[in-house]
Design an enzyme around this catalytic site. Sequence first.
Site, mmCIF file in Angstrom:
data_model
loop_
_atom_site.group_PDB
_atom_site.id
_atom_site.type_symbol
_atom_site.label_atom_id
_atom_site.label_comp_id
_atom_site.label_asym_id
_atom_site.label_seq_id
_atom_site.Cartn_x
_atom_site.Cartn_y
_atom_site.Cartn_z
ATOM 1 N N ASP A 98 0.846 -1.184 0.000
ATOM 2 C CA ASP A 98 0.000 0.000 0.000
ATOM 3 C C ASP A 98 0.891 1.246 0.000
ATOM 4 O OD1 ASP A 98 -2.639 1.284 0.367
ATOM 5 O OD2 ASP A 98 -1.829 1.853 2.327
ATOM 6 N N GLU B 64 1.811 -0.182 -5.009
ATOM 7 C CA GLU B 64 0.787 0.782 -5.418
ATOM 8 C C GLU B 64 1.487 2.051 -5.897
ATOM 9 O OE1 GLU B 64 -3.069 3.301 -3.728
ATOM 10 O OE2 GLU B 64 -1.606 2.457 -2.328
#
Length: 657
Positions: free
Chosen positions: A353, A382
């Site tokens: 993330d 990400e």
Amino acid sequence: MMRDQLYHHSHQPFYRSPFGAVPVSREVTLRLGGTLMPTAAKASVRLWREGLGEEIIAMSPIEGSETAKAVWEARFIALKKPGLVWYYFVVEHEEGVRYYGNNSQRLGGLGQMQMEAPYSWQLTVHRDQMHVPAWYKEGIMYQIFPDRFYNGLSRNKIRSPKKNSFLYGHWEDDPVYVKDPVTGSILRWDFHGGNLEGIIEKLPYLQSLGISILYLNPIFEAASNHRYDTGDYKKIDPMLGSEATFETLCQKAEALGMRIILDGVFSHTGSDSRYFNREGNYATLGAYHSKNSPYFPWYRFKNYPEEYDCWWGIDNMPNTNEMEHSFRSFIIDDEDSVIRRWLRKGAAGWRLDVADELPDPFIRELRQAMKETNPESVLIGEVWEDATNKVAYGERREYLLGDELDAVMNYPFREAMIRFFTEKDSGAETAMQLMSLYENYPREAFYSCMNLVGSHDRTRILTVLGEAPDEAGMGTQEKIQYRLPKKKRRRAERRFYLLTAFQMTFPGVPVIYYGDEAGMEGFSDPLNRRTFPWGSENQALLNWFKKMTAIRNGHEVFSKGDWQLLSTGENHIAFTRCFCSGDEGELAVVALNRHEKQSVVFQEKMPRSTEAPLTDLISGSQVILEGEWLTLELAPQTVMILLAPLKTTACEDDKVV
């Protein structure tokens, strides 16, 4: 091309060889042509090598060829360690100094002449022998938001409900946040009750869809339904199941040919966690309550304890100090670190993330721990932009140079697809955007991109393709009740058919966001996180997805083959894929026309010829090449996926425009 005063095209091997990203210590040849070159007094390449600075490389005419000094060249070693090289050309002529550099869109390919220093072309230099495991690179991924996928408990029981949470009475209820009207903060988190047992129960469905990779949004204990506010990295959230349930999921998924990717949220934790413990729900001594807490060094306080660094100013997500020794040991280095623990329990990889907020050394060490634990594990990041030249917090990131990420989430692909299918960009403009990624990314990384069109962070793709109203001007209830009108819905579905065909035949790993294949709609969070409509799926769309995934899985050319643009226009894109193994292979042509009323006819010379007819895998019709030439007529809003066998000893490398 020779009619241009100056000419260089970075996608054409004659002018830049080899094409695209190169391994360290590779020699690169750059050529510059045009009508000015035969009478040029001097020409040079202005290089800027990362870590080394500027260098001027002299060019010289190509002698003894038909170019008659109309083409000059320079050769150089790109870099001896991973990094970026930037270049443009300087030509001294009797008319003065001319500069030739990248185009104004800075997308690579054909350049343009300037009277002053222009934009530079990018050359990516990566570590030699990059390797991404085949199980990932050749798979199809399915993303699951666990609370909203399926409840596998009897009578839809909700296990271990959280204190002060809101539980929906029916699976089909629309999600809505219960917020403080003044601060906007969440007062009560809402749950539908999806769990790991539900995913286990639906594994046969996922197998029928052709899925081989499951990416799960966070599953560790947390206060929220999205679980990006981690409460305990080493505990499965009790609402979802247990450690044993997770191991069972991994085992049963693997038995059906599927592997599990976990979501790693390491740039911040939850304030309601055993590490920070602001809410006092854990027995541990949290950083919020004492500077003597073993977790105190994990966080950055400004005015202890109430003011601290937090993710995007959201106070229930305090940021971590990732390079602090004890935190790094806990997440990465220890024998039972978070990374190692869950790989040993059955996970096959991690998705990081907000990778932009993790330091490069942290990502490198995390990758090293993963590969030590399981050499065939995969690390995905990400990243929302071109990951080769991404600058975050003042630093150029090194994600794809060979010792950090195996792959990134391909949001640029999503944006290009949306702009093309909603008629904001032409086929030629879309091709330029895709070619820019192809040129900048190392080949292994390009073929490993997580090619998503839907996600938990974006409006549902059908809602976007149907060109729904701007939600910024809508009230909460209006957004909940909105569904595309019939005409817009039909248009969205037709566009989605074409987009899915493109996605499944394009290099990289196609990603299906749960429910997109069933025809779900919804604006941004929380409406893009509605529950899966079991029993109410759009069967026509679902059947199309199954057909497209079967085509993808049934032909190696679509996961391994070279990619080359064939034809582009205002409303169409066509490309070829070519893959050979030994003395046999496959040649594919994918061509689509987005226009709702007009047909498209084009004739193009094929990069490879075959005497066998090209068979459309959708309609069964056949097309015969006329020598090396392919003529196609595409009806309005149609796609053709043509395939023919090849008899050859090898496929050419570096297929480009």
